[in-house]
Design a protein around this motif. Structure first.
Motif, PDB file in Angstrom:
ATOM      1  N   VAL A  55      30.781   0.044  14.207  1.00  0.00           N
ATOM      2  CA  VAL A  55      30.841  -0.812  15.383  1.00  0.00           C
ATOM      3  C   VAL A  55      31.382  -2.182  14.982  1.00  0.00           C
ATOM      4  CG1 VAL A  55      29.507  -1.874  17.224  1.00  0.00           C
ATOM      5  CG2 VAL A  55      28.843   0.380  16.355  1.00  0.00           C
ATOM      6  N   ASN A  56      32.560  -2.490  15.475  1.00  0.00           N
ATOM      7  CA  ASN A  56      33.170  -3.777  15.169  1.00  0.00           C
ATOM      8  C   ASN A  56      33.135  -4.660  16.415  1.00  0.00           C
ATOM      9  OD1 ASN A  56      34.671  -5.614  13.446  1.00  0.00           O
ATOM     10  ND2 ASN A  56      36.399  -5.208  14.814  1.00  0.00           N
ATOM     11  N   SER A  57      32.489  -5.807  16.265  1.00  0.00           N
ATOM     12  CA  SER A  57      32.441  -6.739  17.380  1.00  0.00           C
ATOM     13  C   SER A  57      33.682  -7.610  17.361  1.00  0.00           C
ATOM     14  CB  SER A  57      31.203  -7.628  17.261  1.00  0.00           C
ATOM     15  OG  SER A  57      31.386  -8.785  18.046  1.00  0.00           O
ATOM     16  N   MET A  58      34.467  -7.548  18.433  1.00  0.00           N
ATOM     17  CA  MET A  58      35.675  -8.370  18.481  1.00  0.00           C
ATOM     18  C   MET A  58      35.339  -9.837  18.696  1.00  0.00           C
ATOM     19  SD  MET A  58      38.496  -6.078  20.296  1.00  0.00           S
ATOM     20  CE  MET A  58      39.666  -7.310  19.765  1.00  0.00           C
ATOM     21  N   ASP A  59      34.161 -10.093  19.283  1.00  0.00           N
ATOM     22  CA  ASP A  59      33.751 -11.482  19.487  1.00  0.00           C
ATOM     23  C   ASP A  59      33.353 -12.125  18.161  1.00  0.00           C
ATOM     24  OD1 ASP A  59      33.695 -11.345  22.530  1.00  0.00           O
ATOM     25  OD2 ASP A  59      32.317  -9.735  21.991  1.00  0.00           O
ATOM     26  N   ALA A  60      32.718 -11.324  17.298  1.00  0.00           N
ATOM     27  CA  ALA A  60      32.210 -11.877  16.038  1.00  0.00           C
ATOM     28  C   ALA A  60      33.235 -11.789  14.914  1.00  0.00           C
ATOM     29  CB  ALA A  60      30.940 -11.113  15.626  1.00  0.00           C
TER      30      ALA A  60
ATOM     31  N   GLU B   8      30.178 -15.918  11.610  1.00  0.00           N
ATOM     32  CA  GLU B   8      28.921 -16.463  12.136  1.00  0.00           C
ATOM     33  C   GLU B   8      27.872 -15.386  12.340  1.00  0.00           C
ATOM     34  OE1 GLU B   8      30.062 -18.698  15.585  1.00  0.00           O
ATOM     35  OE2 GLU B   8      30.866 -20.322  14.352  1.00  0.00           O
ATOM     36  N   GLY B   9      28.140 -14.191  11.840  1.00  0.00           N
ATOM     37  CA  GLY B   9      27.158 -13.120  11.948  1.00  0.00           C
ATOM     38  C   GLY B   9      27.627 -11.998  12.855  1.00  0.00           C
ATOM     39  N   TYR B  10      27.058 -10.839  12.625  1.00  0.00           N
ATOM     40  CA  TYR B  10      27.394  -9.665  13.431  1.00  0.00           C
ATOM     41  C   TYR B  10      26.829  -9.830  14.845  1.00  0.00           C
ATOM     42  CZ  TYR B  10      28.112  -7.451   8.797  1.00  0.00           C
ATOM     43  OH  TYR B  10      28.524  -7.151   7.534  1.00  0.00           O
TER      44      TYR B  10
ATOM     45  N   GLY C  24      32.090 -10.116  11.360  1.00  0.00           N
ATOM     46  CA  GLY C  24      31.321 -11.338  11.542  1.00  0.00           C
ATOM     47  C   GLY C  24      30.519 -11.820  10.351  1.00  0.00           C
ATOM     48  N   ALA C  25      30.480 -11.026   9.267  1.00  0.00           N
ATOM     49  CA  ALA C  25      29.661 -11.427   8.120  1.00  0.00           C
ATOM     50  C   ALA C  25      30.212 -12.694   7.476  1.00  0.00           C
ATOM     51  CB  ALA C  25      29.610 -10.310   7.088  1.00  0.00           C
ATOM     52  N   GLY C  26      29.363 -13.697   7.355  1.00  0.00           N
ATOM     53  CA  GLY C  26      29.760 -14.925   6.681  1.00  0.00           C
ATOM     54  C   GLY C  26      28.848 -15.248   5.511  1.00  0.00           C
ATOM     55  N   ASN C  27      27.668 -14.668   5.522  1.00  0.00           N
ATOM     56  CA  ASN C  27      26.741 -14.868   4.403  1.00  0.00           C
ATOM     57  C   ASN C  27      25.782 -13.683   4.302  1.00  0.00           C
ATOM     58  OD1 ASN C  27      24.536 -15.273   6.230  1.00  0.00           O
ATOM     59  ND2 ASN C  27      25.246 -17.365   6.548  1.00  0.00           N
ATOM     60  N   LEU C  28      24.899 -13.729   3.314  1.00  0.00           N
ATOM     61  CA  LEU C  28      24.021 -12.583   3.056  1.00  0.00           C
ATOM     62  C   LEU C  28      22.937 -12.434   4.117  1.00  0.00           C
ATOM     63  CD1 LEU C  28      23.709 -12.895  -0.827  1.00  0.00           C
ATOM     64  CD2 LEU C  28      25.390 -11.640   0.533  1.00  0.00           C
TER      65      LEU C  28
ATOM     66  N   SER D  15      36.169  -9.907   3.936  1.00  0.00           N
ATOM     67  CA  SER D  15      36.508 -11.189   3.313  1.00  0.00           C
ATOM     68  C   SER D  15      35.370 -11.754   2.469  1.00  0.00           C
ATOM     69  CB  SER D  15      36.920 -12.189   4.383  1.00  0.00           C
ATOM     70  OG  SER D  15      35.921 -12.291   5.366  1.00  0.00           O
ATOM     71  N   ILE D  16      34.137 -11.510   2.870  1.00  0.00           N
ATOM     72  CA  ILE D  16      33.008 -12.085   2.130  1.00  0.00           C
ATOM     73  C   ILE D  16      33.018 -11.638   0.663  1.00  0.00           C
ATOM     74  CG2 ILE D  16      31.402 -10.244   2.818  1.00  0.00           C
ATOM     75  CD1 ILE D  16      29.221 -12.388   3.035  1.00  0.00           C
TER      76      ILE D  16
END
Lengths: 265, 209
Positions: A177-182, A187-189, A210-214, A233-234
């Motif tokens: 599931v890929n969120s196009m908004d995120a 800024e997170g899933y 949307g992953a930007g951190n752990l 990218s993370i």
């Protein structure tokens, strides 16, 4: 106990990895086979190659990439992008892929899911889905979009949760599931989207976008109830190592596979 | 090099992954659907993903059902993987067609309280010493993808168990036969170690479990 999976995703264009991989000082940073081996050594639980090649001859190169990867990599490999027929899937599986991910083609021809599942088993067929939140809806809703490789993609009129359920009925064994908004925001899933789909279907759900951190990965598996997290990218930009992500999750009580160091004879 | 090691080809999807894992270990195997080749092999691997009914039909069509029973009966080292493990039992809830009937027992569907298929890395509790798991640290993870599991009638064949809603038999052994529900060829170094143990110890050195 079944562990939550961490899955790096590599975008491949005509046989080369695109997006930041400059950190690999002693390796060929654009070679998907090298990258795959590197992530494997770091403890990746699976790998995804996403073929973004536009040309037909570039597509042939992907078969070679998959074949060379499968010769030296012994964790599951999913391949997606541009696969439109059962024969396309068959070629990729024969080259060494373990799972096939279909997205736009599945929306256009839902029967492709059933045909793939019947030919190769549900465990081979992954539905990839790009979903966008519907603005102004009183209850949260998301619409499936296709052709998202170019800009915002095209609307389909399909409700994301309903499409996920239908895909599972047709034989999909897993849903990404890929969120196009995120996606791209770091800024997170979209946790609400993940949870809605995870609760609606019986098969594993993989969080993407949307992953930007752990902490975001933790949220995806706990609040989003996802079974796995996909990230690009993370890891590519070396902000975090996969092992670091796993330690973080383990410390917070999430079951993960911590790789065993040695198998001495 | 004489290919005394055989991977049974009945159209199973993971056959190449198994062959590549063995190649990587320096044990080239003959991929064959010929009953005669299976019968004369010094080691036999039965891979498998997909459904039990289709697999049994494919084995029958190729005349492999009896040869497989015979090689196990005469003590040829034998390794069933995933569906190749489930096929060893008598029957499966997945399909009314009988399975090979080499290991008494049934194949059951996983209970619905967790996601099915059981997909990903899980641990195997190894119940007793066995050459197959030599050098594999306790608590190692292996890669699973399945919706059904083997339930052997005789508990003494259980070699390893795994938790997923039920405690199920994830590895079994009887004489020179071993089988795993997980995919060693997709389980990284730990998985390769199992194939190495099988070929090096059980096939080549003739270690008897």
């Amino acid at each position: 106990m079944l562990t939550k999976r961490i899955i790096p995703c590599l975008d491949v264009d005509a046989g080369r990895v695109v997006k930041g991989v400059k950190f690999l000082e002693h390796r060929d940073a654009g070679d998907p086979v090298e990258m795959a081996a590197f992530y494997d050594s770091e403890g990746a639980d699976e790998l995804v190659f996403y073929d973004i090649t536009a040309s037909a001859q570039g597509r042939g190169i992907m078969l070679d990439v998959v074949s060379r990867t499968a010769e030296q990599l012994f964790i599951p490999l999913t391949v997606g992008g541009g696969l439109r027929t059962v024969e396309d899937m068959n070629r990729m599986l024969k080259a060494g892929a373990d799972k096939i991910s279909i997205n736009t083609a599945a929306v256009q021809i839902p029967e492709l899911i059933r045909q793939g599942a019947e030919a190769f088993g549900s465990q081979c067929i992954v539905l990839g889905m790009d979903a966008q939140r519907v603005a102004g809806s009183s209850t949260p809703r998301w619409e499936v979009r296709t052709h998202t490789g170019s800009g915002g993609g095209r609307p389909t009129g399909l409700d994301a949760v309903e499409w996920a359920m239908r895909a599972v009925e047709l034989g999909a064994g897993e849903i990404v599931v890929n969120s196009m908004d995120a996606d791209g925001t770091r800024e997170g899933y979209d946790l609400e989207l993940l949870r809605s789909i995870s609760r609606a279907v019986s098969v594993p759900v993989v969080a993407s976008g949307g992953a930007g951190n752990l902490e975001h990965m933790y949220q995806a598996v706990v609040q989003g109830e996802a079974d796995a997290v996909l990230a690009a990218s993370i890891f590519h930009f070396r902000e975090y190592f996969i092992a670091q992500a796993k330690e973080y999750l383990a410390q917070r009580g999430v079951p993960v596979r911590l790789t065993t160091a040695s198998y001495a004879k | 090099m004489d290919k005394d090691l055989v991977i049974v080809d009945y159209g199973a999807g993971n056959l190449r992954s198994v062959a590549k894992a063995l190649e990587r270990l320096g044990f080239p195997a003959l991929v064959t659907q010929e009953p005669a080749q299976v019968l004369k092999a010094r080691g036999v691997i039965l891979p498998g993903v997909g459904s039990s009914g289709a697999a049994m039909a494919a084995l029958q069509q190729r005349g492999l059902v009896e040869p497989l029973r015979q090689v196990v009966a005469k003590g040829t080292p034998f390794f069933g993987v995933c569906l190749g493990m489930q096929l060893l039992l008598d029957t499966s809830e997945e399909d009314p067609r009988p399975c090979l009937g080499i290991i008494p027992g049934q194949v059951k569907r996983l209970p619905p309280q967790f996601k099915v298929p059981h997909m990903g890395w899980n641990q195997v509790a190894v119940l007793h010493e066995h050459p197959l798991f030599q050098g594999v640290p306790a608590g190692s993870y292996f890669y699973f993808v399945h919706s059904y599991y083997a339930r052997p009638a005789d508990p003494s064949v259980l070699l390893g168990t795994t938790e997923y809603g039920v405690t199920f038999c994830s590895a079994l052994a009887r004489g020179n036969l071993v089988a795993t529900q997980f995919h060693p060829e997709k389980s990284g170094l730990g998985g390769l170690r199992l194939y190495d143990n099988f070929v090096r110890l059980m096939v080549r050195e003739g270690v008897r479990p």
